[in-house]
Design a protein around this motif. Structure first.
Motif, short mmCIF file in Angstrom:
data_model
loop_
_atom_site.label_atom_id
_atom_site.label_comp_id
_atom_site.label_asym_id
_atom_site.label_seq_id
_atom_site.Cartn_x
_atom_site.Cartn_y
_atom_site.Cartn_z
N VAL A 107 -108.71 14.34 14.16
CA VAL A 107 -108.35 13.01 13.82
C VAL A 107 -109.58 12.12 14.18
O VAL A 107 -109.47 10.88 14.08
N SER A 108 -110.76 12.67 14.47
CA SER A 108 -111.86 11.77 15.07
C SER A 108 -112.31 10.68 13.70
O SER A 108 -112.39 9.52 14.38
N GLU A 109 -112.00 10.92 12.72
CA GLU A 109 -112.35 9.85 11.82
C GLU A 109 -111.57 8.70 11.80
O GLU A 109 -111.92 7.42 11.96
N GLN A 110 -110.32 8.88 11.76
CA GLN A 110 -109.43 8.18 12.02
C GLN A 110 -109.50 7.12 13.54
O GLN A 110 -109.48 5.82 13.27
N VAL A 111 -109.68 7.80 14.47
CA VAL A 111 -109.65 7.37 15.72
C VAL A 111 -111.07 6.25 15.80
O VAL A 111 -111.14 5.31 16.41
N ALA A 112 -112.13 6.88 15.09
CA ALA A 112 -113.36 5.92 14.94
C ALA A 112 -112.97 4.73 14.33
O ALA A 112 -113.36 3.45 14.67
N GLU A 113 -112.26 4.76 13.11
CA GLU A 113 -112.04 3.71 12.38
C GLU A 113 -111.19 2.90 12.77
O GLU A 113 -111.41 1.65 12.28
N ILE A 114 -110.19 3.00 13.75
CA ILE A 114 -109.40 1.99 14.31
C ILE A 114 -110.12 1.33 15.46
O ILE A 114 -109.67 0.34 15.87
N GLY A 115 -111.37 1.67 15.70
CA GLY A 115 -112.19 0.95 16.68
C GLY A 115 -112.30 1.40 18.06
O GLY A 115 -112.85 0.74 18.78
N VAL A 116 -111.78 2.68 18.27
CA VAL A 116 -112.03 3.32 19.72
C VAL A 116 -113.32 3.63 19.81
O VAL A 116 -113.79 4.40 19.17
N PRO A 117 -113.80 2.99 21.11
CA PRO A 117 -115.29 3.64 21.36
C PRO A 117 -115.33 4.88 21.60
O PRO A 117 -114.56 5.68 21.93
N ASP A 118 -116.63 5.45 21.03
CA ASP A 118 -116.81 6.96 21.49
C ASP A 118 -116.62 7.50 22.66
O ASP A 118 -115.82 8.51 23.15
N GLU B 169 -111.94 10.71 23.60
CA GLU B 169 -111.13 11.93 23.88
C GLU B 169 -109.81 11.66 24.80
O GLU B 169 -109.05 11.97 24.79
N THR B 170 -110.12 10.41 25.70
CA THR B 170 -109.18 10.19 26.62
C THR B 170 -107.97 9.31 26.08
O THR B 170 -106.68 9.64 25.89
N PHE B 171 -108.26 8.70 24.87
CA PHE B 171 -107.40 7.96 24.16
C PHE B 171 -106.62 9.06 23.34
O PHE B 171 -105.39 9.01 23.37
N TRP B 172 -107.10 9.89 22.66
CA TRP B 172 -106.46 10.94 21.88
C TRP B 172 -105.60 11.76 22.90
O TRP B 172 -104.40 12.00 22.25
N ASN B 173 -105.89 12.03 24.00
CA ASN B 173 -104.98 12.94 24.91
C ASN B 173 -103.71 11.98 25.13
O ASN B 173 -102.75 12.68 25.34
N VAL B 174 -104.04 10.91 25.28
CA VAL B 174 -102.81 10.01 25.62
C VAL B 174 -102.12 9.82 24.40
O VAL B 174 -100.69 9.73 24.40
N ALA B 175 -102.71 9.51 23.09
CA ALA B 175 -102.03 9.23 21.84
C ALA B 175 -101.00 10.29 21.40
O ALA B 175 -99.96 10.04 21.13
N ARG B 176 -101.76 11.39 21.34
CA ARG B 176 -101.12 12.65 20.59
C ARG B 176 -99.73 13.20 21.45
O ARG B 176 -98.89 13.42 20.60
N ALA B 177 -99.84 12.71 22.52
CA ALA B 177 -98.31 13.29 22.97
C ALA B 177 -97.27 12.20 22.94
O ALA B 177 -96.01 12.25 23.35
N ASN B 178 -97.69 11.03 22.38
CA ASN B 178 -96.80 9.91 22.33
C ASN B 178 -96.60 9.40 20.77
O ASN B 178 -96.13 8.33 20.66
N ILE B 179 -96.84 10.30 19.90
CA ILE B 179 -96.71 9.92 18.40
C ILE B 179 -95.97 10.96 17.45
O ILE B 179 -95.80 11.98 18.09
N THR B 180 -95.35 10.29 16.57
CA THR B 180 -94.63 11.10 15.77
C THR B 180 -95.41 11.58 14.62
O THR B 180 -95.47 12.70 14.21
N THR B 181 -96.11 10.56 13.95
CA THR B 181 -97.10 10.90 12.95
C THR B 181 -98.51 10.04 13.09
O THR B 181 -98.60 9.41 14.02
N ARG B 182 -99.40 10.43 12.38
CA ARG B 182 -100.64 9.74 12.51
C ARG B 182 -100.78 8.42 12.25
O ARG B 182 -101.48 7.60 12.78
N LYS B 183 -99.61 7.89 11.60
CA LYS B 183 -99.65 6.48 11.26
C LYS B 183 -99.26 5.49 12.76
O LYS B 183 -99.44 4.49 12.90
N ASP B 184 -98.80 6.45 13.77
CA ASP B 184 -98.45 5.77 15.05
C ASP B 184 -99.83 5.49 15.72
O ASP B 184 -99.76 5.15 16.99
N ILE B 185 -100.94 6.20 15.74
CA ILE B 185 -102.02 6.27 16.37
C ILE B 185 -102.63 4.93 16.71
O ILE B 185 -103.06 4.50 17.72
N ALA B 186 -102.46 4.10 15.70
CA ALA B 186 -103.28 2.86 15.56
C ALA B 186 -102.52 2.04 16.46
O ALA B 186 -103.15 1.02 17.36
#
Ligand code: GLU
Length: 440
Positions: free
Chosen positions: A321-332, A336-353
């Motif tokens: 998901v790195s492309e999408q994560v960068a696109e929404i403005g998460v600093p590099d 990693e921390t953001f995705w570890n938190v987000a992935r456990a709390n989403i249903t689809t990729r649309k919830d990431i932002a």
């Protein structure tokens, strides 16, 4: 070599019902190390559209159901004409001039008399003069294949031994009045020319199969193995045909359904095997076996795709998901921390932002009246960001010291005030990601 094909007509978007056919054929070829052909059944120039042909390819590519070869029926019309001539020479093809209204009337009469509504072959009895007269009056007729009136039998890969009485089937029209070649003959010619060994399609094609077996025999072709999967129904067993338009693959994709979740679901649905979330098509192919499928209609509930999508996402690495994560403005450095938190709390990729927006802008605090003062005091004790992995602990230690609160009474109001939610990710992670000091 095992050769299968998926043969959609580019007259609409692919839906979950089509996917079942595509996937089964793909998996059979994959498992056997064979070939999978994408064939566009586009002999109908009025209804076939390039836009649909393009979208069919995009959908299949999204799912990874890539083809070894692509064929278009519209480029093979000469070949079908040759086959038609051969049927004519063999006395198995005849012209008929009944209009749709006349045929309808015949059918109604038959039904009234309790007879099966099978074409009565009246055109076969026309003399040469009568035929010439018809041609003069009505122009070219349709061309029908003359079935041999015997039982047509085959062992179906899903339905088992089948036997259909050809006398209960109308001689199929293979060429329309306007000269358009119909799928029934085109498919027979293609399957033979392209070396197709296995045909899996919906059980709405069983009668077609019977007539196609006879057409193949008449042309001296040998028939492939046929298998007919049951049709999908809605969750309550209701017909799905009218709702299939709302179950287009491209819409499921837009709604955030993950390809592997959809594929894993469809590869097992209607079989005796449990649905198993697979990571790759190879894995799905390994466990795939037509013998596990039955003839009963298969219930499909689009809602089942979302928990599976969530489960799939929960195990994805940042790289997926790195492309999408960068696109929404998460600093590099926080990705990693953001995705570890987000992935456990989403249903689809649309919830990431949404999660990033919460960390970036802060949530609307959820504070009970009796906690208002406590939260205000706690917020006063929090420094400005950036925060680290230790912020939560040092902050709550200090708040505990100052207020005497502990346990749930300490942590819950702060969680709700910071995230606006009753539950969610580890607060140590949340604090590390917060870009703004929370405020009431
Ligand atoms: N174009 C046909 C359909 O979409 C193909 C059927 C078949 O697989 O033979 O129904």
């Amino acid at each position: 070599m095992t050769v299968t094909r998926f043969a959609p007509s580019p007259t609409g978007y692919l839906h979950v019902g089509n996917l079942r056919t595509a996937l089964f054929n793909f998996l059979i070829a994959k498992k056997a190390g064979g070939q999978f052909i994408l064939r566009l059944d586009d002999t109908d120039p009025e209804r076939s559209k390039q836009e649909y042909a393009d979208q069919i390819q995009r959908d299949l590519e999204w799912l990874g159901l890539t083809w070894d070869r692509i064929e278009k029926q519209s480029e093979r019309l000469d070949r079908y004409a040759t086959a038609a001539d051969e049927l004519r020479e063999k006395g198995r093809f005849y012209e008929a001039w009944e209009t749709p209204t006349e045929l309808d009337l015949k059918r109604k009469k038959q039904l009234n008399m309790g007879l099966p509504p099978v074409y009565d072959r009246a055109a076969l009895n026309l003399s040469d003069d009568e035929q010439a007269k018809m041609r003069a009056e009505r122009g070219q007729g349709v061309w029908r294949f003359k079935l041999n009136q015997e039982r047509i039998e085959w062992t179906d890969g899903i339905l088992g031994d089948l036997s259909i009485d050809a006398a209960s089937v109308s001689d199929p029209v293979l060429i329309r009045q306007d000269g358009q070649v119909l799928y029934t003959i085109a498919s027979v010619v293609d399957d033979t020319d392209m070396g197709v060994t296995h045909v899996v399609r919906g059980s709405d094609h069983v009668t077609n199969t019977a007539t196609q077996i006879q057409i193949m025999e008449a042309l001296g072709f040998s028939a492939p193995s046929f298998a007919h999967h049951s049709l999908l129904t809605g969750p309550q067993g209701e017909a799905l045909s009218k709702r299939l338009g709302t179950l287009a693959l491209k819409d499921l994709r837009d709604n955030g359904v993950e390809a592997m979740a959809l594929l894993s679901h469809m590869a097992r649905l209607g079989s005796s095997q449990p649905i198993e979330l697979c990571e790759t098509l190879d894995q799905l192919a390994d466990g795939f076996d037509l013998n596990h499928f039955g003839s009963a209609p298969t219930k499909f509930d689009v809602d089942d795709l979302y928990p599976l999508t969530a489960r799939f996402l929960h195990t994805r690495p940042l790289s997926s998901v790195s492309e999408q994560v960068a696109e929404i403005g998460v600093p590099d450095d926080l990705a990693e921390t953001f995705w570890n938190v987000a992935r456990a709390n989403i249903t689809t990729r649309k919830d990431i932002a949404g999660w990033w927006h919460l960390f970036r802008d802060g949530a609307t605090p959820l504070v009970a009246d009796e906690d208002r003062e406590f939260v205000a005091q706690a917020f006063d004790m929090l420094p400005e960001p950036p925060y680290s992995a230790d912020t939560w602990k040092s902050w709550t230690d200090a708040v505990k010291e100052a207020t005497g609160r502990k346990g749930k009474g300490l942590f819950m109001p702060l969680r709700k005030a910071v995230t606006g939610l009753e539950r969610g990710p580890e607060m140590a992670d949340v604090m590390q990601l917060l870009q703004k000091k929370p405020a009431l």
